[in-house]
Design a protein around this motif. Structure first.
Motif, PDB file in Angstrom:
ATOM      1  N   UNK A  58       0.818  -1.204   0.000  1.00  0.00           N
ATOM      2  CA  UNK A  58       0.000   0.000   0.000  1.00  0.00           C
ATOM      3  C   UNK A  58       0.858   1.263   0.000  1.00  0.00           C
ATOM      4  N   UNK A  59       0.424   2.247  -0.764  1.00  0.00           N
ATOM      5  CA  UNK A  59       1.130   3.532  -0.828  1.00  0.00           C
ATOM      6  C   UNK A  59       0.805   4.427   0.360  1.00  0.00           C
ATOM      7  N   UNK A  60      -0.120   4.002   1.194  1.00  0.00           N
ATOM      8  CA  UNK A  60      -0.533   4.780   2.363  1.00  0.00           C
ATOM      9  C   UNK A  60       0.584   4.790   3.414  1.00  0.00           C
ATOM     10  N   UNK A  61       1.117   5.956   3.782  1.00  0.00           N
ATOM     11  CA  UNK A  61       2.190   6.023   4.791  1.00  0.00           C
ATOM     12  C   UNK A  61       1.805   5.372   6.113  1.00  0.00           C
ATOM     13  N   UNK A  62       0.524   5.459   6.470  1.00  0.00           N
ATOM     14  CA  UNK A  62       0.072   4.842   7.714  1.00  0.00           C
ATOM     15  C   UNK A  62       0.202   3.328   7.640  1.00  0.00           C
ATOM     16  N   UNK A  63      -0.132   2.752   6.472  1.00  0.00           N
ATOM     17  CA  UNK A  63      -0.013   1.302   6.289  1.00  0.00           C
ATOM     18  C   UNK A  63       1.449   0.875   6.360  1.00  0.00           C
TER      19      UNK A  63
END
Length: 288
Positions: A58-63
């Motif tokens: 995932x490109x989501x920093x949180x992920x």
């Protein structure tokens, strides 16, 4: 690749034991993460294990933060030195150069055409000669002269620049100054030098002329990380070219320039792609 995903590079160094590859691949597979490539090596002499894995997640920093937090448990179990970085992030590179311009020109060309995916916030030189070519590329040029008396102050300015510009890697592109022990320590494993010789032979001034006088049959160049032991740092890449008695010392120099360009650019590429892992005084380089 799914636009919602990005490529990441996981690098690992740890004591060698059974189950490391299984633990890593199982961890990623268990989270439905696709492994694009993976290479590993166990050194029987040092009893250490090295691994480089490229995966899509995932490109989501949180992920990513959650992924790192979860992987930390595996890292702790196997006493790993590990890191996960965004494969698309362009490392910020500071180039140091003196008067010889061939390595600088080669790096700038590869940078300009995208063959080296890096950012170059600045070029530093102890001479003014190469300002025009650097600024033509839109890169700030900093002329910082150095003498024996001003060496400490000049190095302090470079270190300040490295911190202020968030530099990831320093490249000595035929920078003809010996870095102080203090600076070598501050830049350990993040400074690459090109040595105009096939180490460990013919150190010092005019190595190609020394080689010619000795009648060598091969010449070459060496890229290595900088340490306080002059030209003794961990070797990253080397190349050689066969020569014979018909060639002059000037022929050696011309051939040497070409080899230096190739070897230095390869070393920089290996570093920015996270293909190099420290192994004591040596390196493990996952070339492919």
């Amino acid at each position: 690749m799914d636009p919602q995903k990005k490529s990441y590079v996981l690098t690992i160094s740890c004591p060698d034991t059974i189950g490391i590859v299984s633990a890593v691949s199982g961890f990623l597979a268990g989270r439905n993460i696709f492994i694009a490539e993976s290479a590993h090596y166990g050194d029987a002499e040092t009893n250490r294990f090295f691994m480089r894995t490229v995966f899509h997640s995932s490109a989501d920093p949180k992920a990513l933060a959650e992924l790192k937090e979860a992987f930390a448990r595996i890292g702790e179990k196997f006493a790993m030195r590990w890191d996960i970085v965004d494969a698309a992030r362009k490392p910020r590179v500071l180039i140091l150069v003196s008067k010889f311009d061939h390595c600088l020109n080669d790096l700038l060309y590869r940078y300009r055409i995208g063959a080296l995916p890096i950012e170059i916030p600045a070029v530093v030189s102890n001479h003014p000669d190469l300002q025009r070519v650097v600024e033509w590329h839109g890169i700030p040029y900093h002329h910082l002269p150095v003498t024996k008396e001003t060496k400490a102050a000049q190095e302090a300015k470079i270190l300040e620049m490295i911190e202020r510009l968030n530099i990831d890697l320093v490249v000595l592109a035929r920078y003809m100054q010996v870095l102080s022990a203090e600076m070598c320590k501050a830049l350990a494993w993040k400074t690459i030098n090109i040595h105009h010789s096939f180490l460990p032979s013919f150190k010092g001034a005019k190595p190609y002329h020394q080689a010619h006088a000795r009648g060598v049959k091969i010449i070459g160049a060496t890229a290595h990380y900088v340490t306080s032991d002059l030209d003794e740092g961990p070797i990253i890449e080397q190349a050689v070219e066969r020569v014979d008695h018909t060639q002059t010392a000037e022929d050696f120099v011309a051939m040497g320039r070409d080899i230096e360009n190739v070897v230095l650019s390869r070393a920089v590429k290996f570093h920015i792609e996270r293909r190099i892992i420290a192994n004591g005084s040596k390196t493990v380089v996952f070339r492919h």
